[in-house]
Design a protein around this motif. Sequence first.
Motif, PDB file in Angstrom:
ATOM      1  N   TYR A  19       4.782   1.959   9.822  1.00 48.22           N
ATOM      2  CA  TYR A  19       5.384   1.276   8.679  1.00 48.22           C
ATOM      3  C   TYR A  19       6.185   2.287   7.847  1.00 48.22           C
ATOM      4  O   TYR A  19       5.646   3.299   7.405  1.00 48.22           O
ATOM      5  CB  TYR A  19       4.297   0.625   7.812  1.00 48.22           C
ATOM      6  CG  TYR A  19       3.565  -0.494   8.516  1.00 48.22           C
ATOM      7  CD1 TYR A  19       3.916  -1.821   8.304  1.00 48.22           C
ATOM      8  CD2 TYR A  19       2.529  -0.215   9.409  1.00 48.22           C
ATOM      9  CE1 TYR A  19       3.252  -2.850   8.964  1.00 48.22           C
ATOM     10  CE2 TYR A  19       1.864  -1.239  10.075  1.00 48.22           C
ATOM     11  CZ  TYR A  19       2.227  -2.549   9.840  1.00 48.22           C
ATOM     12  OH  TYR A  19       1.575  -3.563  10.501  1.00 48.22           O
ATOM     13  N   TYR A  20       7.465   1.962   7.646  1.00 49.20           N
ATOM     14  CA  TYR A  20       8.368   2.819   6.878  1.00 49.20           C
ATOM     15  C   TYR A  20       8.761   2.101   5.590  1.00 49.20           C
ATOM     16  O   TYR A  20       9.351   1.016   5.631  1.00 49.20           O
ATOM     17  CB  TYR A  20       9.606   3.142   7.721  1.00 49.20           C
ATOM     18  CG  TYR A  20      10.822   3.583   6.941  1.00 49.20           C
ATOM     19  CD1 TYR A  20      10.758   4.680   6.081  1.00 49.20           C
ATOM     20  CD2 TYR A  20      12.032   2.907   7.069  1.00 49.20           C
ATOM     21  CE1 TYR A  20      11.881   5.087   5.369  1.00 49.20           C
ATOM     22  CE2 TYR A  20      13.160   3.302   6.362  1.00 49.20           C
ATOM     23  CZ  TYR A  20      13.080   4.387   5.515  1.00 49.20           C
ATOM     24  OH  TYR A  20      14.189   4.798   4.801  1.00 49.20           O
ATOM     25  N   LEU A  45       3.556   5.186   7.793  1.00 45.27           N
ATOM     26  CA  LEU A  45       2.131   4.932   7.602  1.00 45.27           C
ATOM     27  C   LEU A  45       1.546   4.229   8.813  1.00 45.27           C
ATOM     28  O   LEU A  45       2.237   3.480   9.508  1.00 45.27           O
ATOM     29  CB  LEU A  45       1.908   4.044   6.374  1.00 45.27           C
ATOM     30  CG  LEU A  45       2.344   4.583   5.011  1.00 45.27           C
ATOM     31  CD1 LEU A  45       2.185   3.490   3.959  1.00 45.27           C
ATOM     32  CD2 LEU A  45       1.537   5.815   4.634  1.00 45.27           C
ATOM     33  N   CYS A  46       0.258   4.451   9.029  1.00 42.02           N
ATOM     34  CA  CYS A  46      -0.464   3.662  10.025  1.00 42.02           C
ATOM     35  C   CYS A  46      -0.817   2.320   9.392  1.00 42.02           C
ATOM     36  O   CYS A  46      -0.701   2.130   8.169  1.00 42.02           O
ATOM     37  CB  CYS A  46      -1.723   4.389  10.482  1.00 42.02           C
ATOM     38  SG  CYS A  46      -2.992   4.581   9.218  1.00 42.02           S
ATOM     39  N   VAL A  47      -1.285   1.394  10.184  1.00 39.62           N
ATOM     40  CA  VAL A  47      -1.547   0.048   9.678  1.00 39.62           C
ATOM     41  C   VAL A  47      -2.659   0.044   8.628  1.00 39.62           C
ATOM     42  O   VAL A  47      -2.584  -0.684   7.625  1.00 39.62           O
ATOM     43  CB  VAL A  47      -1.874  -0.913  10.852  1.00 39.62           C
ATOM     44  CG1 VAL A  47      -3.133  -0.477  11.593  1.00 39.62           C
ATOM     45  CG2 VAL A  47      -2.004  -2.341  10.353  1.00 39.62           C
ATOM     46  N   SER A  48      -3.678   0.884   8.801  1.00 36.35           N
ATOM     47  CA  SER A  48      -4.790   0.899   7.840  1.00 36.35           C
ATOM     48  C   SER A  48      -4.333   1.372   6.472  1.00 36.35           C
ATOM     49  O   SER A  48      -4.676   0.780   5.443  1.00 36.35           O
ATOM     50  CB  SER A  48      -5.914   1.803   8.361  1.00 36.35           C
ATOM     51  OG  SER A  48      -6.442   1.300   9.564  1.00 36.35           O
ATOM     52  N   CYS A  49      -3.552   2.464   6.461  1.00 34.78           N
ATOM     53  CA  CYS A  49      -3.071   2.990   5.182  1.00 34.78           C
ATOM     54  C   CYS A  49      -2.072   2.028   4.538  1.00 34.78           C
ATOM     55  O   CYS A  49      -2.047   1.867   3.315  1.00 34.78           O
ATOM     56  CB  CYS A  49      -2.443   4.359   5.384  1.00 34.78           C
ATOM     57  SG  CYS A  49      -3.636   5.645   5.828  1.00 34.78           S
ATOM     58  N   PHE A  50      -1.238   1.419   5.351  1.00 28.51           N
ATOM     59  CA  PHE A  50      -0.247   0.491   4.819  1.00 28.51           C
ATOM     60  C   PHE A  50      -0.930  -0.662   4.087  1.00 28.51           C
ATOM     61  O   PHE A  50      -0.519  -1.049   2.981  1.00 28.51           O
ATOM     62  CB  PHE A  50       0.627  -0.035   5.957  1.00 28.51           C
ATOM     63  CG  PHE A  50       1.652  -1.044   5.515  1.00 28.51           C
ATOM     64  CD1 PHE A  50       2.784  -0.651   4.826  1.00 28.51           C
ATOM     65  CD2 PHE A  50       1.462  -2.398   5.788  1.00 28.51           C
ATOM     66  CE1 PHE A  50       3.723  -1.592   4.414  1.00 28.51           C
ATOM     67  CE2 PHE A  50       2.399  -3.339   5.378  1.00 28.51           C
ATOM     68  CZ  PHE A  50       3.530  -2.933   4.686  1.00 28.51           C
ATOM     69  N   LYS A  51      -1.979  -1.219   4.689  1.00 22.65           N
ATOM     70  CA  LYS A  51      -2.660  -2.354   4.082  1.00 22.65           C
ATOM     71  C   LYS A  51      -3.399  -1.984   2.800  1.00 22.65           C
ATOM     72  O   LYS A  51      -3.700  -2.851   1.978  1.00 22.65           O
ATOM     73  CB  LYS A  51      -3.647  -2.966   5.088  1.00 22.65           C
ATOM     74  CG  LYS A  51      -2.966  -3.691   6.242  1.00 22.65           C
ATOM     75  CD  LYS A  51      -3.992  -4.288   7.195  1.00 22.65           C
ATOM     76  CE  LYS A  51      -3.310  -5.074   8.319  1.00 22.65           C
ATOM     77  NZ  LYS A  51      -4.300  -5.653   9.263  1.00 22.65           N
ATOM     78  N   GLU A  52      -3.691  -0.683   2.637  1.00 25.49           N
ATOM     79  CA  GLU A  52      -4.404  -0.219   1.455  1.00 25.49           C
ATOM     80  C   GLU A  52      -3.465   0.441   0.435  1.00 25.49           C
ATOM     81  O   GLU A  52      -3.912   1.153  -0.453  1.00 25.49           O
ATOM     82  CB  GLU A  52      -5.483   0.794   1.859  1.00 25.49           C
ATOM     83  CG  GLU A  52      -6.659   0.199   2.604  1.00 25.49           C
ATOM     84  CD  GLU A  52      -7.516  -0.682   1.704  1.00 25.49           C
ATOM     85  OE1 GLU A  52      -7.635  -0.362   0.506  1.00 25.49           O
ATOM     86  OE2 GLU A  52      -8.051  -1.695   2.189  1.00 25.49           O
ATOM     87  N   SER A  53      -2.146   0.200   0.569  1.00 24.47           N
ATOM     88  CA  SER A  53      -1.173   0.865  -0.296  1.00 24.47           C
ATOM     89  C   SER A  53      -0.291  -0.133  -1.020  1.00 24.47           C
ATOM     90  O   SER A  53      -0.236  -1.324  -0.668  1.00 24.47           O
ATOM     91  CB  SER A  53      -0.295   1.798   0.541  1.00 24.47           C
ATOM     92  OG  SER A  53       0.607   1.049   1.336  1.00 24.47           O
ATOM     93  N   ASN A  86      -5.125   3.637  -1.223  1.00 22.91           N
ATOM     94  CA  ASN A  86      -6.324   3.618  -2.061  1.00 22.91           C
ATOM     95  C   ASN A  86      -7.426   4.536  -1.512  1.00 22.91           C
ATOM     96  O   ASN A  86      -8.095   5.251  -2.257  1.00 22.91           O
ATOM     97  CB  ASN A  86      -6.860   2.193  -2.180  1.00 22.91           C
ATOM     98  CG  ASN A  86      -5.885   1.269  -2.908  1.00 22.91           C
ATOM     99  OD1 ASN A  86      -5.094   1.742  -3.732  1.00 22.91           O
ATOM    100  ND2 ASN A  86      -5.925  -0.025  -2.603  1.00 22.91           N
ATOM    101  N   LYS A  87      -7.601   4.518  -0.186  1.00 24.29           N
ATOM    102  CA  LYS A  87      -8.654   5.315   0.442  1.00 24.29           C
ATOM    103  C   LYS A  87      -8.399   6.804   0.249  1.00 24.29           C
ATOM    104  O   LYS A  87      -9.310   7.553  -0.151  1.00 24.29           O
ATOM    105  CB  LYS A  87      -8.732   4.980   1.934  1.00 24.29           C
ATOM    106  CG  LYS A  87      -9.698   5.854   2.719  1.00 24.29           C
ATOM    107  CD  LYS A  87      -9.677   5.491   4.200  1.00 24.29           C
ATOM    108  CE  LYS A  87     -10.567   6.423   5.002  1.00 24.29           C
ATOM    109  NZ  LYS A  87     -10.545   6.108   6.452  1.00 24.29           N
ATOM    110  N   HIS A  88      -7.189   7.239   0.499  1.00 22.75           N
ATOM    111  CA  HIS A  88      -6.906   8.672   0.429  1.00 22.75           C
ATOM    112  C   HIS A  88      -6.670   9.157  -1.003  1.00 22.75           C
ATOM    113  O   HIS A  88      -6.761  10.354  -1.272  1.00 22.75           O
ATOM    114  CB  HIS A  88      -5.741   9.012   1.350  1.00 22.75           C
ATOM    115  CG  HIS A  88      -6.056   8.733   2.797  1.00 22.75           C
ATOM    116  ND1 HIS A  88      -5.472   7.721   3.518  1.00 22.75           N
ATOM    117  CD2 HIS A  88      -6.951   9.325   3.638  1.00 22.75           C
ATOM    118  CE1 HIS A  88      -5.968   7.697   4.745  1.00 22.75           C
ATOM    119  NE2 HIS A  88      -6.870   8.651   4.843  1.00 22.75           N
TER     120      HIS A  88
END
Length: 364
Positions: free
Chosen positions: A131-132, A144-152, A185-187
């Motif tokens: 994801y750009y 971004l990877c899908v996990s980070c994208f969904k949490e951003s 959010n996670k990082h």
Amino acid sequence: MNNYSMQTDPPTLLDDHDISDVELSPVRPLFPISSKPCINVWMDKMMKGILSTTHFKEYWRIWVAKIYSPDPTGSCLTWAFDEELADKMLYNTLDEFICNGDPQQILKQLAEMENPPSVCGKFFKAGEPTYYCRECAIDPTCVLCVSCFKESVHQNHKYKIATSGGGGCCDCGDPEAWKQNPFCNKHEAGKIARESSGNKLPEDIRERAQVTFEAILQYCYELLTLEHAPTLPPDLKPRETEDGPLSLLAANETYCTVLFNDETHTFDQVITTLSRVIKCTQKEAIEFVTNIDRNGRAVVKCSDFQHCTELKVEIERFTSRHNSSPLKVLVVHAHVIAHQIFAMRLLDWLDQFISHCEGFRIIF
């Protein structure tokens, strides 16, 4: 983990001097001067405070030449190396030296200590989505990877989805990759935890990692940015004075003709040149030129020094017609190519190793 206390029978001299038949301790990585396990030697030097790049290069000068030297009898387009041997003798030794134990177990423990991390660093496999964010990323390579994208917050911005071809990693948590909002959010939670507690790496692991990283970067800089024509610097050469099969490495007289990319000559010109000079098929010439365009250079012939030099002269003559400057061509020893191949793969190893733990990335 490999058993480095195991003893093997001493090697015997070979009647056939084919370098591919040279066996260098098939069971364990030995340090060439002392014949002790290299990890033991590095640990001893580390305890004395004198471990340096020299001690890593002293080990690499033997095993890199053994594993990654091009085969003069094969095609330069179909090189194959013993990756299992490379892992055992080159990369696993670094893992085990830094961890001073079972790398899988220790790296897992280190990762658990910093949960959650402040940087994602997830490596993309072929076919995975990336994801750009058009609003926040520095450039389209920052993804971004899908996990980070969904949490951003980026999921509420203008963004583009692509499919990874394999390679690269998630840039979540890297401030240099983003104009704003570098953390999901996670990082973000991992960033706050890191700032409050600092580097959680055990001191001994941190010290071994630091000296190893410095040695790797110095070695890679020397091999990949400086020209070594036609031979290696003295501290990386196998020596004729060494006993047994090791001396055969020094007797290797294989050289390589290396062709470099430029902004002057067209694909068709170089394809025609290679077809005529090295007598390859058009399909092979196209593959050579594709490699040159992608990697900046390609080895087009492995042979003795005289033959490689003759090809160099012919390529330069053929490409300097019509008042054009000739293509850049170098003749280098096969061991130079071996060390440059290892240097590139060593940087890949380093990239993957520091992804295991935030503490390693802080050092880096």
